[in-house]
Design a protein around this motif. Structure first.
Motif, PDB file in Angstrom:
ATOM      1  N   SER A 482       1.236  -0.592  -0.154  1.00 40.35           N
ATOM      2  CA  SER A 482      -0.144   0.269   0.021  1.00 40.35           C
ATOM      3  C   SER A 482       0.813   1.524   0.162  1.00 40.35           C
ATOM      4  O   SER A 482       2.231   1.300  -0.001  1.00 40.35           O
ATOM      5  CB  SER A 482      -1.104  -0.229   1.348  1.00 40.35           C
ATOM      6  N   ARG A 483       0.754   2.455  -0.474  1.00 44.41           N
ATOM      7  CA  ARG A 483       1.151   3.647  -0.277  1.00 44.41           C
ATOM      8  C   ARG A 483       0.144   4.994   0.235  1.00 44.41           C
ATOM      9  O   ARG A 483      -1.165   5.004  -0.154  1.00 44.41           O
ATOM     10  CB  ARG A 483       1.800   3.936  -1.815  1.00 44.41           C
ATOM     11  N   SER A 484       0.403   5.961   0.362  1.00 41.82           N
ATOM     12  CA  SER A 484       0.122   7.501   0.313  1.00 41.82           C
ATOM     13  C   SER A 484       1.104   7.245  -0.811  1.00 41.82           C
ATOM     14  O   SER A 484       1.735   7.873  -1.339  1.00 41.82           O
ATOM     15  CB  SER A 484       0.749   7.757   2.137  1.00 41.82           C
ATOM     16  N   VAL A 485      -0.168   8.753  -1.116  1.00 38.97           N
ATOM     17  CA  VAL A 485       0.184   9.528  -2.762  1.00 38.97           C
ATOM     18  C   VAL A 485      -0.193  10.318  -3.430  1.00 38.97           C
ATOM     19  O   VAL A 485      -0.968  11.271  -2.776  1.00 38.97           O
ATOM     20  CB  VAL A 485      -0.489   8.368  -4.202  1.00 38.97           C
ATOM     21  N   GLU A 486       0.616  11.307  -3.808  1.00 39.59           N
ATOM     22  CA  GLU A 486       0.263  12.514  -3.928  1.00 39.59           C
ATOM     23  C   GLU A 486       0.112  13.276  -5.475  1.00 39.59           C
ATOM     24  O   GLU A 486       0.972  12.752  -6.458  1.00 39.59           O
ATOM     25  CB  GLU A 486       1.180  13.602  -3.272  1.00 39.59           C
ATOM     26  N   TYR A 487      -0.577  13.832  -6.023  1.00 34.97           N
ATOM     27  CA  TYR A 487      -1.230  13.961  -7.746  1.00 34.97           C
ATOM     28  C   TYR A 487      -1.159  15.648  -7.891  1.00 34.97           C
ATOM     29  O   TYR A 487      -1.879  15.882  -6.799  1.00 34.97           O
ATOM     30  CB  TYR A 487      -2.388  13.240  -7.704  1.00 34.97           C
ATOM     31  N   LYS A 488      -1.034  15.437  -8.955  1.00 34.16           N
ATOM     32  CA  LYS A 488      -1.269  16.790  -9.432  1.00 34.16           C
ATOM     33  C   LYS A 488      -2.562  16.804 -10.704  1.00 34.16           C
ATOM     34  O   LYS A 488      -2.044  16.685 -12.100  1.00 34.16           O
ATOM     35  CB  LYS A 488      -0.264  18.660  -9.726  1.00 34.16           C
ATOM     36  N   VAL A 489      -3.699  17.179 -10.398  1.00 31.87           N
ATOM     37  CA  VAL A 489      -4.472  17.384 -11.169  1.00 31.87           C
ATOM     38  C   VAL A 489      -4.612  18.815 -12.159  1.00 31.87           C
ATOM     39  O   VAL A 489      -4.681  19.321 -11.750  1.00 31.87           O
ATOM     40  CB  VAL A 489      -6.062  16.766 -10.761  1.00 31.87           C
ATOM     41  N   ASP A 490      -4.670  18.912 -13.848  1.00 29.69           N
ATOM     42  CA  ASP A 490      -4.438  19.607 -13.860  1.00 29.69           C
ATOM     43  C   ASP A 490      -6.044  19.496 -14.991  1.00 29.69           C
ATOM     44  O   ASP A 490      -6.248  18.683 -15.854  1.00 29.69           O
ATOM     45  CB  ASP A 490      -4.392  20.147 -15.219  1.00 29.69           C
ATOM     46  N   PRO A 491      -7.098  20.262 -14.607  1.00 31.78           N
ATOM     47  CA  PRO A 491      -8.632  20.229 -15.639  1.00 31.78           C
ATOM     48  C   PRO A 491      -8.711  20.619 -15.927  1.00 31.78           C
ATOM     49  O   PRO A 491      -9.707  20.019 -17.465  1.00 31.78           O
ATOM     50  CB  PRO A 491      -9.844  20.434 -14.343  1.00 31.78           C
ATOM     51  N   GLN A 492      -7.960  21.233 -16.956  1.00 28.30           N
ATOM     52  CA  GLN A 492      -8.339  22.084 -18.283  1.00 28.30           C
ATOM     53  C   GLN A 492      -7.472  20.879 -19.203  1.00 28.30           C
ATOM     54  O   GLN A 492      -8.008  20.600 -20.107  1.00 28.30           O
ATOM     55  CB  GLN A 492      -7.200  23.159 -18.424  1.00 28.30           C
ATOM     56  N   LYS A 493      -6.573  20.770 -19.298  1.00 28.07           N
ATOM     57  CA  LYS A 493      -5.346  19.827 -20.030  1.00 28.07           C
ATOM     58  C   LYS A 493      -6.128  17.964 -19.895  1.00 28.07           C
ATOM     59  O   LYS A 493      -5.498  17.403 -20.298  1.00 28.07           O
ATOM     60  CB  LYS A 493      -3.803  19.601 -19.607  1.00 28.07           C
ATOM     61  N   MET A 494      -6.484  17.944 -17.786  1.00 29.39           N
ATOM     62  CA  MET A 494      -7.118  16.642 -18.150  1.00 29.39           C
ATOM     63  C   MET A 494      -6.404  16.292 -18.011  1.00 29.39           C
ATOM     64  O   MET A 494      -5.705  14.984 -18.246  1.00 29.39           O
ATOM     65  CB  MET A 494      -8.034  16.593 -19.078  1.00 29.39           C
ATOM     66  N   THR A 495      -4.560  15.884 -17.213  1.00 26.54           N
ATOM     67  CA  THR A 495      -3.612  15.261 -16.974  1.00 26.54           C
ATOM     68  C   THR A 495      -4.172  15.095 -15.915  1.00 26.54           C
ATOM     69  O   THR A 495      -3.736  15.917 -14.953  1.00 26.54           O
ATOM     70  CB  THR A 495      -2.320  16.317 -17.449  1.00 26.54           C
ATOM     71  N   VAL A 496      -2.562  14.252 -15.167  1.00 27.41           N
ATOM     72  CA  VAL A 496      -2.372  13.975 -13.853  1.00 27.41           C
ATOM     73  C   VAL A 496      -1.022  13.309 -13.616  1.00 27.41           C
ATOM     74  O   VAL A 496      -0.823  12.378 -14.087  1.00 27.41           O
ATOM     75  CB  VAL A 496      -3.198  12.678 -12.803  1.00 27.41           C
ATOM     76  N   GLU A 497      -0.629  14.415 -13.000  1.00 26.88           N
ATOM     77  CA  GLU A 497       1.054  13.896 -12.694  1.00 26.88           C
ATOM     78  C   GLU A 497       1.411  13.140 -11.560  1.00 26.88           C
ATOM     79  O   GLU A 497       0.272  14.295  -9.961  1.00 26.88           O
ATOM     80  CB  GLU A 497       1.603  15.233 -12.869  1.00 26.88           C
ATOM     81  N   GLN A 498       1.862  12.140 -11.073  1.00 26.91           N
ATOM     82  CA  GLN A 498       2.134  11.606  -9.344  1.00 26.91           C
ATOM     83  C   GLN A 498       3.604  12.499  -8.990  1.00 26.91           C
ATOM     84  O   GLN A 498       4.520  12.541  -9.778  1.00 26.91           O
ATOM     85  CB  GLN A 498       2.511  10.345  -9.603  1.00 26.91           C
ATOM     86  N   VAL A 499       3.155  13.486  -7.869  1.00 27.46           N
ATOM     87  CA  VAL A 499       4.482  13.724  -7.067  1.00 27.46           C
ATOM     88  C   VAL A 499       5.309  14.015  -6.191  1.00 27.46           C
ATOM     89  O   VAL A 499       5.865  14.187  -6.195  1.00 27.46           O
ATOM     90  CB  VAL A 499       3.636  15.329  -6.674  1.00 27.46           C
ATOM     91  N   TRP A 500       4.369  12.116  -5.380  1.00 30.66           N
ATOM     92  CA  TRP A 500       5.268  11.614  -4.482  1.00 30.66           C
ATOM     93  C   TRP A 500       4.133  10.796  -3.816  1.00 30.66           C
ATOM     94  O   TRP A 500       3.075  11.002  -4.025  1.00 30.66           O
ATOM     95  CB  TRP A 500       4.999  12.828  -2.722  1.00 30.66           C
TER      96      TRP A 500
END
Length: 597
Positions: A482-500
């Motif tokens: 299991s993991r804790s995870v942080e994402y950054k969502v760009d709703p305009q570009k409809m993208t998601v980046e994993q940051v931690w």
């Protein structure tokens, strides 16, 4: 004349005697301890929080109050100011953070008549009683402090556990063909620990839970701290709002068309509460009346009046089976069946499963299992975590899906258009299979819990439980994590980046098949994670130096807190279960200064 004089003399003597003994009319009324500068000490003033007390004012007008619970040995000192208005609200000085079964020393500093005063109160407390049931070996979960950095030593952590005590609900819904989630029932297990691992607060299960009462039954879950510094949670057919001192501010029945509140009672930025419930007597597409299972969101005002409603059976697709087919049949979060551990269901099983709280497709079965709700005031929308879809979904006030964070497999055409595209730190698209196996440093979340925004960072945190990762069961159970995870969502570009992320390092030791949470903490710019259920099937866990075989089901929760962006935790505390197959649920950071305003 002589009689009159004698009568007057006798009357005078009687009045003098009465005046001299005026204090005796109090009878057996409690008086302050000799030397106390204020009033009497009342233990557990509201009956709901046994490790609290109240020092009454008894006519004194004081201000600038500070309370200090003196620590055991080299333990954790709890110290907090009490605002003047809070003194009047409580009718005294509120005392929080007492040790159980201990003669506590509590120092109260205050100003009266322009003079600064101090007094040490001695307050004896009862032993812990959070309910008792079969297969228990300790009165409460057992803490094991691994590491605490100096600047985190002042932390108080709220923990909730779920367990059975034999006094399960005698109540049941009337719909015999689709009984809903009512049978999921047990004794409340709320408590708080300091960073020395000592329990400093717990909820009285006997005053806040009643298995004989339709509105008193149900698991206490989803506790969140409200903006006024108090506590809100759901429990079966009710939601509650209470101070840390145990004063019940309000208890609300669910709006009439809804039942079975579990997992979440979150106060939004708009002041309303968002609660995950179910719907009763819901007409399924085949015409049958069913009670739905964990697929409805309601918004209520602070008085309990219904404001809005999200019917996920209309908004999402209750027939999507991709994630359900990959589940470990033994770990369905609420209905845990150890004998089914490692097994998987078939598509036919999902379609023909009985109506009720069981994994399956279609309304009336546990197709969604929403376990958290967050509210985004920027666009007046909600973010939900759907465990049985392995999906985090953002939905607007107009009931339209804004985006979905999930693997592509199994979504219908309309919802597939809402899927986020994974990207790397430079915005370059990351290639992923339909089952969610991605190149580079990215993974989706699987049977996840708690999807919460971090407004301060513009990100989203999710606890990735990891069951059914990449829509399959691994060759060996020890390969799960299991993991804790942080994402950054760009709703305009409809993208998601994993940051931690954190948790792969723990391997199978940290694999939490159900429950758990990760949440940003602004006061220390940190992320608190609670791996709540490792060892649920006997893989890991133990009690102190005692080792249990793999059939005992000893759960060991792992609580960690990281400075933002760091990989090594500033805090790690393990909590061993005290009952066979008992699991942790969630954790929260408690800020006493906020709760005593």
């Amino acid at each position: 004349m002589m009689k009159t004089k004698l009568s007057l003399l006798a009357t005078s003597l009687l009045l003098a005697t009465l005046n001299a003994n005026a204090g005796s009319v109090d009878g057996l009324k409690v008086r302050p301890t000799k030397g106390s500068p204020l009033g009497v000490v009342i233990n557990n003033p509201y009956e709901n929080a046994p490790l609290t007390a109240l020092v009454t004012l008894r006519g004194h007008k004081i201000s600038d109050v500070k309370v200090t619970i003196q620590p055991k040995d080299d333990g954790v000192k709890i110290s907090y100011p009490v605002e003047d208005m809070r003194l009047l609200d409580e009718g005294g000085v509120p005392i929080f953070g007492l040790y159980p079964d201990y003669l506590n020393t509590v120092t109260v500093n205050f100003t009266e008549d322009g003079k600064r005063k101090s007094y040490d109160y001695k307050i004896l407390t009862p032993d812990i009683d959070m309910g008792f049931g079969q297969d228990m070996w300790a009165k409460a979960p057992i803490t094991d402090v691994h590491h605490v950095d100096a600047d985190f030593k002042d932390r108080i952590y709220f923990l909730s556990w779920t367990g059975k005590d034999g006094k399960q609900a005698k109540m049941a819904h009337n719909n015999l063909h689709a009984p809903g989630a009512m049978a999921w029932e047990g004794t409340p297990g709320f408590f708080m620990i300091d960073t020395a691992g000592e329990i400093r607060w717990y909820l009285n299960p006997y005053t806040t839970h009643n298995s004989d009462d339709y509105y008193g039954t149900g698991y206490a879950m989803g506790m969140n701290v409200t903006k006024d510094g108090n506590m809100a949670w759901v429990q079966g057919q009710t939601w509650k709002h209470m101070t840390v001192m145990g004063r019940m501010i309000s208890e609300h029945h669910l709006p009439g068309e809804f039942i079975d509140a579990t997992h979440e009672a979150l106060e939004g930025a708009n002041g309303n509460f968002f609660i995950r419930v179910a719907s009763k007597d819901y007409k399924a597409p085949n015409g049958k009346l069913v009670n739905t299972i964990r697929d409805q969101i309601i918004e209520v005002d602070p008085n309990g009046k219904l404001v809005d409603h999200w019917d996920l059976a209309d908004i999402l697709d209750p027939n999507r089976e991709a994630a359900l087919l990959s589940l470990d049949a033994g770990a369905v979060c609420l209905n845990i069946d150890v004998e089914q551990s490692g097994h998987q269901v078939t598509a036919e099983d999902l379609k023909t499963a009985p109506y009720g709280d069981i994994p399956g497709t279609g309304v009336g079965r546990n197709w969604a299992h929403v376990n958290s709700v967050d509210y985004d005031p920027k666009d007046d929308s909600i973010i939900i975590s759907s465990r049985h879809q392995s999906a985090v979904v953002k939905i607007g006030r107009d009931k339209q899906v804004k985006w979905i964070l999930a693997a592509r497999e199994g979504w219908n055409d309309a919802l597939a258009k809402k899927l986020l595209q994974p990207v790397d730190s430079k915005g370059k698209a990351i290639s992923c299979t339909d089952a969610g196996q991605c190149e580079g440093d990215f993974d989706f979340t699987w049977t996840q819990h708690t999807a919460y925004m971090v407004p301060e960072k513009g990100t989203l945190t999710v606890f990735d439980n990891g069951d059914g990762r990449h829509l399959e069961q691994p060759a060996m159970p020890s390969m799960k994590y299991s993991r804790s995870v942080e994402y950054k969502v760009d709703p305009q570009k409809m993208t998601v980046e994993q940051v931690w992320e954190y948790g792969k390092e723990l391997g199978s030791e940290g694999y939490a098949p159900v429950t758990s949470i990760v949440k940003y903490q602004a006061d220390k710019d940190s992320l608190m994670s609670y791996f709540a259920s490792p060892g649920m099937f006997g893989k890991g866990g133990g009690m102190g130096n005692m080792k249990w075989d793999e059939d005992t089901g000893v759960t060991k929760s792992i609580l960690v807190e990281h400075r933002y962006g760091e990989k090594e935790p500033a805090v790690r505390i393990d909590i061993d279960g005290n009952q066979m197959f008992k699991t942790g649920y969630r954790a929260q950071v408690i800020r006493i200064d906020d709760m005593m305003k």
